[in-house]
Design a protein around this motif. Sequence first.
Motif, mmCIF file in Angstrom:
data_model
loop_
_atom_site.group_PDB
_atom_site.id
_atom_site.type_symbol
_atom_site.label_atom_id
_atom_site.label_comp_id
_atom_site.label_asym_id
_atom_site.label_seq_id
_atom_site.Cartn_x
_atom_site.Cartn_y
_atom_site.Cartn_z
ATOM 1 N N LEU A 64 0.951 -1.262 -0.025
ATOM 2 C CA LEU A 64 0.060 0.002 -0.063
ATOM 3 C C LEU A 64 0.776 1.324 -0.136
ATOM 4 N N LEU A 396 -8.323 -3.584 -0.838
ATOM 5 C CA LEU A 396 -7.315 -2.713 -0.135
ATOM 6 C C LEU A 396 -7.251 -1.378 -0.704
ATOM 7 N N ILE A 397 -7.617 -1.276 -2.003
ATOM 8 C CA ILE A 397 -7.374 -0.028 -2.643
ATOM 9 C C ILE A 397 -8.802 0.155 -3.504
ATOM 10 N N THR A 402 -6.645 4.328 -0.823
ATOM 11 C CA THR A 402 -6.359 3.346 0.268
ATOM 12 C C THR A 402 -7.662 3.020 1.143
ATOM 13 N N ARG A 405 -6.046 -0.341 5.123
ATOM 14 C CA ARG A 405 -4.860 -0.046 5.966
ATOM 15 C C ARG A 405 -5.250 -0.610 7.490
#
Length: 444
Positions: A64, A396-397, A402, A405
Amino acid sequence: MEQADGLPLPVPSTALFTDHYELTMLQAALRAGTAHRRSVFEVFTRRLPEGRRYGVVAGTGRVLDAVENYRFTPPMLDHLREQQVVDEPTLDWLAGHRFSGDISGYPEGEVYFPGSPVLRVEGSFAECVLLETVILSVLNHDSAVAAAASRMAAAAAGRPLVEMGARRTHELAAVAASRAAYVGGFDATSNLAAGFRYGIPTVGTSAHAFTLLHDSERDAFSAQVDSLGTGTTLLVDTYDVTEAVRLAVEVAGPGLGSVRIDSGDLLLVAHRVRQQLDELGARDTRIVVTSDLDEYAIASLAAAPVDSYGVGTQLVTGSGHPTCSMVYKLVARASGDAPDAPLHPVAKKSLGGKLSVGGVKWAARRRDANGEAEAEVVGTGPVPPELAEHRLGVELIRRGRTVGREPLAAARDRHRRAREGLPLSAAQLSRGEPVLPTERRGSP
């Protein structure tokens, strides 16, 4: 990236952590008009390292960071221009590039098996292909270290483990290795940069050089205790171990925190030191062992009176398997250039066993009536209802932002739970097949 106090850390651009051919592919695709075609890449491994029963996903948080900081700075563009790596239209495209696609995958700390779609990257061909090298370099290194750490943690059976391999690898790799080892089950590190960046507990006291600096071992012990207190760890194998243990208790008293043994027959020496400490009244003084340990050496010390282990070389080099052989393959692309064009499965069909399976995949872990994992199920198309609650992928994205996290401690806890959910044979150090079979559903 954030340091332990939550403040942002300056992170250099990751844009040149790549291979030359990623940019030449981009140039050719831009010229052909196919660079913006919607594409899906997946990260997976065709097999586990020989003898390993499971893999460990590690490095996701660093991926990330890498994607967020994938920016071509003016000096980088000047370098590419001077070296004639790509043409001016491509340089113009790179100057404004920001990843705007989606990334999902197994959450950090989860275990994986052959064929598991560990990571999925979706967007235009241009933006996805640029990330191949940096993603693989992070995941292959960190997952290899985490897998070694996991095996060592299983062998340690609850005894604390300290990562201390910084001097056995590249200085930046050492920080990544500390992070991956923590995910895999280690409790602390000797690396201060890892503590600063990721909040991992750091420990350490003295080396043989400190003892050799002083006129006598007594002087060295006295200086250390005077500075660090009686709870410190005294290194007792510089000269004669028996005499050093006697001096250590004499100087620090029966409340001495620990003694460290770094050489010799660790099993035999640990038993002798424990007996001597008990006879001297230091029954609560702990014994720490180091000296080129790996999972096999740790397992051999299971019956020894050892309280914790320090591991260096074998950990940061993946205990004989420094990479996981993960690959990054295009598995689907749009059938046309229109934004709503449907995805079409694609797959490599070369010789030598390097085949890939086309199509966007989902993964789930089927469990038996007792809740123990019994198969890794990977498929395309609809997810069977009985597996819907056991899917492994997380977002995740999303559209370049993002969303996945999490604290490093969450990945560490997840790995502990994942390992505990595997069959008992997962902890065996003897060579064998993956502890779970990979079943495929609906793949073309």
